[in-house]
Design an enzyme around this catalytic site. Structure first.
Site, PDB file in Angstrom:
ATOM      1  N   PHE A   1      -0.128  -3.174   0.240  1.00 29.40           N
ATOM      2  CA  PHE A   1      -0.398  -2.853  -1.008  1.00 29.40           C
ATOM      3  C   PHE A   1       1.526  -3.596  -1.797  1.00 29.40           C
ATOM      4  O   PHE A   1       2.261  -3.559  -1.679  1.00 29.40           O
ATOM      5  CB  PHE A   1      -0.246  -1.490  -1.273  1.00 29.40           C
ATOM      6  N   ASP A   2       0.525  -3.773  -3.316  1.00 29.98           N
ATOM      7  CA  ASP A   2       2.012  -4.018  -4.048  1.00 29.98           C
ATOM      8  C   ASP A   2       2.219  -2.929  -4.922  1.00 29.98           C
ATOM      9  O   ASP A   2       2.061  -1.936  -4.556  1.00 29.98           O
ATOM     10  CB  ASP A   2       1.387  -4.987  -5.360  1.00 29.98           C
ATOM     11  N   LYS A   3       3.506  -2.481  -5.006  1.00 28.29           N
ATOM     12  CA  LYS A   3       3.749  -1.268  -5.957  1.00 28.29           C
ATOM     13  C   LYS A   3       3.496  -1.218  -7.463  1.00 28.29           C
ATOM     14  O   LYS A   3       2.802   0.048  -7.725  1.00 28.29           O
ATOM     15  CB  LYS A   3       5.337  -0.728  -5.466  1.00 28.29           C
TER      16      LYS A   3
END
Length: 623
Positions: free
Chosen positions: A316-318
């Site tokens: 995941f990107d944040k």
């Protein structure tokens, strides 16, 4: 060669397949009523058989690959040889439908990643010495900049080249590259990157890389390399065909020598044609993609849907993916002052600031309808904060550096509180009145609803590892990972770092799904086995780079896509089993003389109908 390709493409299009079907219907009528002197199925053979023969020969000659097209071509010519024209037309028609369905599901939106470079202005302000040794600005093309040139970047302008600050200080929004939600303070000697936004101060930058070698151009190249690296997945039907073709031919030959009946041998070839098998994959995928669309998930290709079933790692990107990407006030800590009074003083001072932190505080106070005051002598210090005079009292809003400049002291307990907030990845504004600390306001990028539920659902759906890949600092990354249930954290990453980590995981033999929303995620999305973008909040480039887009930005849908893929693969396997059982029964009946080429071809229709009916269940099936 181009003419052959044009003919091949023309005959493979839906209008031509429909025409072929109409002539096949006329052939059925001709069997009973003898309307035409020549069997209309010849037109069907010409339209649907020609592309199959071309494909079979092309794969044998150029790829040394035995495909299902070869078996169908053999059956077609064998049927024609013994005069069963309808059987030949029916077999190639069913395969043409299957091929069209599969082509429809694998069309991918491949819009140019070159759109990234359009973010950069065409012109730059180059600083050079005039004849009298004074500095002067010259407007030049960005493409003409060379290493060592000095350019001036004003507040609000895009930085047009990678370089090092030699004069001035500012804050730079690097979210295009790193995804960080907060601007990064930059001073003399710090590096700035192409495509990032200069938020506040005017800076002079010495160019260290030309546009062609810039960080942004590198991101474009990474995305293109990743796209080229992804070879199309070999079709399930063609995997089976590698041994179906020799087995079918062997059974037909053995059957002929035993029975001395050429019709039985040809019937074996006809019933062995993987018509139902050809529909097993594409129809299931079309049904699954249709269901996904109803739930706000756009799956761009059948390949993506199948691959998602093999994924065991999700990254995941944040910012914008797990979090809202918007700063909100999270904590208010008071020291001998009322909350509304503290907020009023802070918002009054921050109302003159263009910094995202100042805007967030001002917006928060405005929503609470707390009145503010007039500010005089307002000053903004880059990388420190703001200060001014309110009701004849000096007000400071900033970090420890600002307090040090004004010799404001504070107790160790305050330092412990600050450390705790920083460890949670929060930005903190210290408010001082008359040079005494009166409170703290902490802000953070808020976690989206249901993120923890989404992570748990992914584990339940068969995911073994979850990873956070972000350009944010370590504290912010670890805090968000802990709150969401993600087990591995990689922080302070540039786009190429994300690509490297994803490639390493794939080299270890795992299939990985990358979920992101920003331009900085484009290369990672293309590199990963599956790229999934947040459709509503995500950038157009990220959505184009991804295989799957979640149009409602509901992170829980990631687990739904995984379950849908698992169900689709199971459905495909069931369809393959159905088609193989029907083939086995039909072969036996053919060798016993119960089926002839025409009835054998009709058996294929029954198999195809069963496969389509089973695949159609995916459209409304709850997963």
């Amino acid at each position: 060669m181009n003419i052959l390709k044009q003919i091949y493409d023309s005959l493979s299009r839906l209008p031509m397949i429909i025409i072929a079907g109409l002539f096949l219907i006329l052939s059925i009528l001709n069997i009973f009523f003898h309307i035409f002197p020549v069997d209309p199925a010849w037109i069907t053979i010409l339209i649907c058989g020609t592309p199959l023969v071309v494909l079979a020969l092309q794969r044998i000659i150029t790829q040394f690959f035995i495909s299902s097209a070869l078996l169908i071509s053999i059956a077609m010519f064998a049927s024609i040889y013994i005069g069963e024209i309808f059987a030949a037309g029916e077999v190639v028609f069913i395969m043409a439908i299957g091929a069209w369905l599969e082509d429809r599901t694998v069309e991918k939106a491949k819009k140019g990643i070159e759109g990234l470079l359009r973010l950069i202005p065409d012109k730059a302000k180059k600083i050079k010495k005039s004849d009298n040794n004074s500095l002067a600005e010259e407007i030049v093309d960005v493409s003409d900049l060379r290493i060592g040139d000095v350019i001036r970047i004003l507040p609000g302008e895009i930085i047009v080249a990678d370089g090092e600050i030699i004069s001035g200080e500012t804050s730079v929004n690097q979210s295009i590259l790193t995804g960080e939600s907060l601007p990064v303070d930059k001073f003399v000697g710090d590096v700035v990157f192409t495509g990032t936004l200069n938020c506040f101060g005017s800076i002079d930058v010495a160019v260290t890389k030309t546009l062609q070698n810039s960080s942004l151009k590198k991101m474009v190249l990474l995305a293109k390399e990743a796209e080229n690296k992804q070879a199309p997945m070999q079709k399930i039907v063609d995997k089976w065909a590698q041994w179906l073709v020799p087995i079918a031919c062997l059974i037909a030959i053995v059957g002929y020598f035993i029975t001395k009946d050429l019709t039985k041998a040809v019937t074996v070839l006809v019933v062995f044609c993987p018509c139902a098998l050809a529909l097993a994959t594409p129809v299931s995928i079309v049904a699954a993609i249709g269901q996904a669309t109803k739930f706000g998930v756009v799956i761009k290709s059948g390949e993506a849907l199948e691959k998602m079933g093999t994924v065991s790692v999700v990254a995941f990107d944040k910012t914008g993916t797990l979090t809202k990407g918007i700063l909100e006030v999270s904590d208010i800590i008071l020291f001998n002052i009322e909350e509304n009074k503290l907020l009023s003083l802070a918002a009054s001072c921050e109302s003159h600031s263009e910094h995202p932190i100042g805007k967030a505080i001002t917006s928060y106070v405005r929503e609470k309808k707390i009145p503010t005051h007039k500010v005089s002598n307002f000053v903004m210090s880059i990388g420190k904060g703001v200060h001014g005079i309110i009701q004849e009292e000096p007000i400071l809003c900033g970090n420890e550096k600002l307090l040090e400049d004004f010799h404001v002291s504070y107790e160790d307990s305050l330092k412990l509180t600050l450390d705790k907030l920083y460890s949670q990845g929060k930005a903190v504004v210290i408010i001082a009145r008359d040079y005494k600390v009166i409170g703290l306001i902490a802000l953070c990028d808020v976690l989206k609803e249901n993120v923890k539920e989404a992570i748990y659902s992914l584990y339940s759906a068969g995911i073994h590892r979850t990873i956070l890949l972000t350009g944010d600092n370590k504290n912010a990354a670890e805090y968000i990972a802990k709150k969401s249930g993600i087990t591995e954290v990689n922080s302070s990453l540039l786009p190429e770092d994300k690509v490297s980590i994803i490639s390493q995981i794939e080299n270890e033999g795992d299939y990985i799904c990358m979920i992101g929303d920003g331009i900085n995620d484009a290369a990672a999305l293309r590199t990963a086995s599956i790229g999934m973008a947040m459709g509503t909040m995500g950038s157009d480039i990220a959505i184009d780079a991804a295989d799957i887009a979640l149009m409602g930005d509901d992170i829980v849908k990631t687990a739904y896509v995984k379950r849908l893929s698992n169900a689709t693969i199971h459905n495909i396997k069931v369809n393959i089993s159905i088609s193989m059982v029907i083939n086995a029964i039909a072969i036996t009946l053919s060798l016993l003389g119960i089926l002839n080429p025409i009835t054998g071809a009709l058996v294929h229709n029954v198999g195809s109908v069963l496969v389509v009916m089973n695949a159609a269940r995916l459209y409304d099936r709850k997963v």
